[in-house]
Design a protein around this motif. Sequence first.
Motif, PDB file in Angstrom:
ATOM      1  N   PHE A 109       3.397 -33.361  -2.640  1.00 56.78           N
ATOM      2  CA  PHE A 109       4.625 -33.688  -1.906  1.00 56.78           C
ATOM      3  C   PHE A 109       5.601 -32.538  -2.123  1.00 56.78           C
ATOM      4  N   THR A 110       5.973 -31.875  -1.032  1.00 58.03           N
ATOM      5  CA  THR A 110       6.803 -30.664  -1.130  1.00 58.03           C
ATOM      6  C   THR A 110       7.987 -30.741  -0.163  1.00 58.03           C
ATOM      7  N   PRO A 111       8.892 -31.690  -0.375  1.00 56.85           N
ATOM      8  CA  PRO A 111      10.021 -31.816   0.557  1.00 56.85           C
ATOM      9  C   PRO A 111      10.935 -30.599   0.481  1.00 56.85           C
ATOM     10  N   GLY A 112      11.708 -30.419   1.547  1.00 58.54           N
ATOM     11  CA  GLY A 112      12.671 -29.313   1.566  1.00 58.54           C
ATOM     12  C   GLY A 112      12.794 -28.757   2.973  1.00 58.54           C
ATOM     13  N   PRO A 151      17.725 -27.461   1.038  1.00 57.64           N
ATOM     14  CA  PRO A 151      17.345 -26.226   0.335  1.00 57.64           C
ATOM     15  C   PRO A 151      17.107 -26.436  -1.157  1.00 57.64           C
ATOM     16  N   GLU A 152      17.821 -27.369  -1.772  1.00 55.00           N
ATOM     17  CA  GLU A 152      17.570 -27.607  -3.215  1.00 55.00           C
ATOM     18  C   GLU A 152      16.167 -28.173  -3.414  1.00 55.00           C
ATOM     19  N   GLN A 153      15.788 -29.107  -2.548  1.00 57.52           N
ATOM     20  CA  GLN A 153      14.434 -29.667  -2.641  1.00 57.52           C
ATOM     21  C   GLN A 153      13.387 -28.592  -2.362  1.00 57.52           C
ATOM     22  N   LEU A 154      13.658 -27.725  -1.365  1.00 54.51           N
ATOM     23  CA  LEU A 154      12.687 -26.676  -1.042  1.00 54.51           C
ATOM     24  C   LEU A 154      12.514 -25.732  -2.232  1.00 54.51           C
ATOM     25  N   TYR A 155      13.610 -25.392  -2.876  1.00 57.45           N
ATOM     26  CA  TYR A 155      13.536 -24.516  -4.061  1.00 57.45           C
ATOM     27  C   TYR A 155      12.635 -25.154  -5.122  1.00 57.45           C
ATOM     28  N   SER A 157      10.338 -27.490  -4.676  1.00 57.84           N
ATOM     29  CA  SER A 157       8.945 -27.574  -4.198  1.00 57.84           C
ATOM     30  C   SER A 157       8.246 -26.232  -4.362  1.00 57.84           C
ATOM     31  N   LEU A 158       8.941 -25.154  -4.012  1.00 55.00           N
ATOM     32  CA  LEU A 158       8.348 -23.824  -4.129  1.00 55.00           C
ATOM     33  C   LEU A 158       8.115 -23.462  -5.590  1.00 55.00           C
ATOM     34  N   HIS A 159       9.157 -23.542  -6.378  1.00 58.20           N
ATOM     35  CA  HIS A 159       9.072 -22.987  -7.738  1.00 58.20           C
ATOM     36  C   HIS A 159       8.340 -23.905  -8.704  1.00 58.20           C
ATOM     37  N   ASN A 160       8.459 -25.209  -8.513  1.00 60.00           N
ATOM     38  CA  ASN A 160       7.835 -26.125  -9.484  1.00 60.00           C
ATOM     39  C   ASN A 160       6.427 -26.542  -9.064  1.00 60.00           C
ATOM     40  N   LYS A 161       6.108 -26.408  -7.785  1.00 56.02           N
ATOM     41  CA  LYS A 161       4.777 -26.865  -7.350  1.00 56.02           C
ATOM     42  C   LYS A 161       3.909 -25.719  -6.850  1.00 56.02           C
ATOM     43  N   LEU A 162       4.352 -24.981  -5.834  1.00 52.99           N
ATOM     44  CA  LEU A 162       3.450 -24.002  -5.216  1.00 52.99           C
ATOM     45  C   LEU A 162       3.283 -22.748  -6.069  1.00 52.99           C
ATOM     46  N   LEU A 163       4.362 -22.240  -6.612  1.00 51.04           N
ATOM     47  CA  LEU A 163       4.256 -20.963  -7.335  1.00 51.04           C
ATOM     48  C   LEU A 163       3.623 -21.110  -8.710  1.00 51.04           C
ATOM     49  N   PRO A 197      15.805 -14.822  -4.660  1.00 50.84           N
ATOM     50  CA  PRO A 197      17.020 -15.313  -5.328  1.00 50.84           C
ATOM     51  C   PRO A 197      16.712 -15.811  -6.740  1.00 50.84           C
ATOM     52  N   ALA A 198      17.519 -15.373  -7.679  1.00 48.13           N
ATOM     53  CA  ALA A 198      17.218 -15.626  -9.090  1.00 48.13           C
ATOM     54  C   ALA A 198      17.616 -17.027  -9.528  1.00 48.13           C
ATOM     55  N   SER A 199      18.370 -17.742  -8.699  1.00 50.53           N
ATOM     56  CA  SER A 199      18.801 -19.094  -9.088  1.00 50.53           C
ATOM     57  C   SER A 199      18.703 -20.016  -7.884  1.00 50.53           C
ATOM     58  N   LYS A 200      18.659 -21.311  -8.182  1.00 53.30           N
ATOM     59  CA  LYS A 200      18.643 -22.286  -7.102  1.00 53.30           C
ATOM     60  C   LYS A 200      19.914 -22.160  -6.252  1.00 53.30           C
ATOM     61  N   ALA A 201      21.036 -21.931  -6.894  1.00 56.20           N
ATOM     62  CA  ALA A 201      22.301 -21.812  -6.154  1.00 56.20           C
ATOM     63  C   ALA A 201      22.255 -20.645  -5.170  1.00 56.20           C
ATOM     64  N   ALA A 202      21.660 -19.525  -5.593  1.00 52.89           N
ATOM     65  CA  ALA A 202      21.584 -18.356  -4.697  1.00 52.89           C
ATOM     66  C   ALA A 202      20.643 -18.645  -3.529  1.00 52.89           C
ATOM     67  N   PHE A 203      19.572 -19.377  -3.795  1.00 50.32           N
ATOM     68  CA  PHE A 203      18.641 -19.749  -2.717  1.00 50.32           C
ATOM     69  C   PHE A 203      19.333 -20.677  -1.716  1.00 50.32           C
ATOM     70  N   VAL A 204      20.071 -21.658  -2.228  1.00 49.08           N
ATOM     71  CA  VAL A 204      20.777 -22.600  -1.349  1.00 49.08           C
ATOM     72  C   VAL A 204      21.783 -21.843  -0.484  1.00 49.08           C
ATOM     73  N   GLU A 205      22.475 -20.914  -1.073  1.00 49.79           N
ATOM     74  CA  GLU A 205      23.445 -20.086  -0.340  1.00 49.79           C
ATOM     75  C   GLU A 205      22.740 -19.320   0.782  1.00 49.79           C
ATOM     76  N   LEU A 206      21.580 -18.702   0.445  1.00 50.15           N
ATOM     77  CA  LEU A 206      20.800 -17.967   1.447  1.00 50.15           C
ATOM     78  C   LEU A 206      20.388 -18.888   2.594  1.00 50.15           C
ATOM     79  N   MET A 207      19.829 -20.042   2.246  1.00 50.81           N
ATOM     80  CA  MET A 207      19.282 -20.937   3.279  1.00 50.81           C
ATOM     81  C   MET A 207      20.398 -21.536   4.139  1.00 50.81           C
ATOM     82  N   ASN A 208      21.562 -21.779   3.535  1.00 53.09           N
ATOM     83  CA  ASN A 208      22.656 -22.402   4.293  1.00 53.09           C
ATOM     84  C   ASN A 208      23.370 -21.416   5.207  1.00 53.09           C
TER      85      ASN A 208
END
Lengths: 234, 234
Positions: A109-112, A151-155, A157-163, A197-208
């Motif tokens: 399950f990889t929501p995001g 975007p927080e969920q996607l981060y 899903s990517l970092h905790n499951k796929l990578l 992006p080195a942090s979840k916050a930076a990823f969320v900023e990018l995606m938004n």
Amino acid sequence: MLFRQLFDHESYTYTYLLADEVSREAVLIDPVDKDVPLYLRLLEELDLKLIAALDTHVHADHITGLGLLQDATECATMVGFEGEVDCASEGLEDGKQIHVGSITLNTLFTPGHTDDSFCFTVDDGGVQYLFSGDTLLIRGTGRTDFQNGDPEQLYDSLHNKLLTLPTATLVYPAHDYKGWTVSTIDEEIRTNPRLEPASKAAFVELMNNLDLPNPKMMDVAVPANRACGKRATP
Amino acid sequence: MLFRQLFDHESYTYTYLLADEVSREAVLIDPVDKDVPLYLRLLEELDLKLIAALDTHVHADHITGLGLLQDATECATMVGFEGEVDCASEGLEDGKQIHVGSITLNTLFTPGHTDDSFCFTVDDGGVQYLFSGDTLLIRGTGRTDFQNGDPEQLYDSLHNKLLTLPTATLVYPAHDYKGWTVSTIDEEIRTNPRLEPASKAAFVELMNNLDLPNPKMMDVAVPANRACGKRATP
């Protein structure tokens, strides 16, 4: 394992055929409605029996072939939340195993990208496959600005499951727009700008701040896919 | 072997990247000029050194990337008859072996679609690959009505050279127009309508009555490809 990557030129969608070469049982991942005659031809030519068709999520850019395949073959049809899609015979959930002959698909399950996004892993004699839907693309990811994307969920899903999958895992996405067909987890970690992006916050900023136009087919595709791809007028 | 199939959406061309994962040497088969920036990006991302670029024949439907790749990487450029193509550094001939690190490409002279058509086989740890150009397509073959094409020669190339390969050989063609990416020799023997005629005469009759329009780009592509894909105005 018999494995075929199939491409829909109109929506740039990759559909995957996996089959057990002994039992001849097969599954299709992310089939496109207008290509169903081609899938049926290929199944017949390869002497395969389709037992399941899966969508990694309710797509916004093409119409699913699940309903037409169910009508033609009586295959099981699986989507994230079966209550939201008319024809779905089964829902998906994290950890669910789908057996196709001797092949086992493991569900993640990889929501995001959407709230109903799932990925599948397969181990074929030590070769690891990831069918990553729109969660992880080659040098990209799915967007997060509609269908309850987050975007927080996607981060996560990517970092905790796929990578965390083995780095040599082959990554087979649901789309590619530049003609590339496959990548690996290692390659994406090293080169994918959405993983920089080195942090979840930076990823969320990018995606938004992507400011993307809606997919051309979105207004048609999402309701049609919730009806399992059966259009009112064929 | 690192292996990537790459697709050009405009001309429906498949380009193949093969590389030795240890020495990092690479070869491209049938590169397309407008996709050269993408190939160079991928080579850099994968930390590969391009040592050769090959065309299976002088194409009539897209412009080759050989010249641009030679300029960018100083790779060898190989075509059937090097005298006919400006930039070509080497010609091909039946039986020629091309070494790319530990990978060996074996060259097969397979005239018929054109008089300069070649195919390549590779054995990767027991997995056999055939890069079949336009000689053998998935459920089809190249046409034989221009560029010194000859249906008798194509029949011999198919039946005496390609179809005698091990039946599990993976067939990777230069094009597919229906979104299919790979086949096998066994599968083509069983399902390819161009392989059905029981005699050479029947095949010649079939091929001489296809009545196909010329490829859209033919008048531009053939002379451009003889100049190695370097267009007068970029």
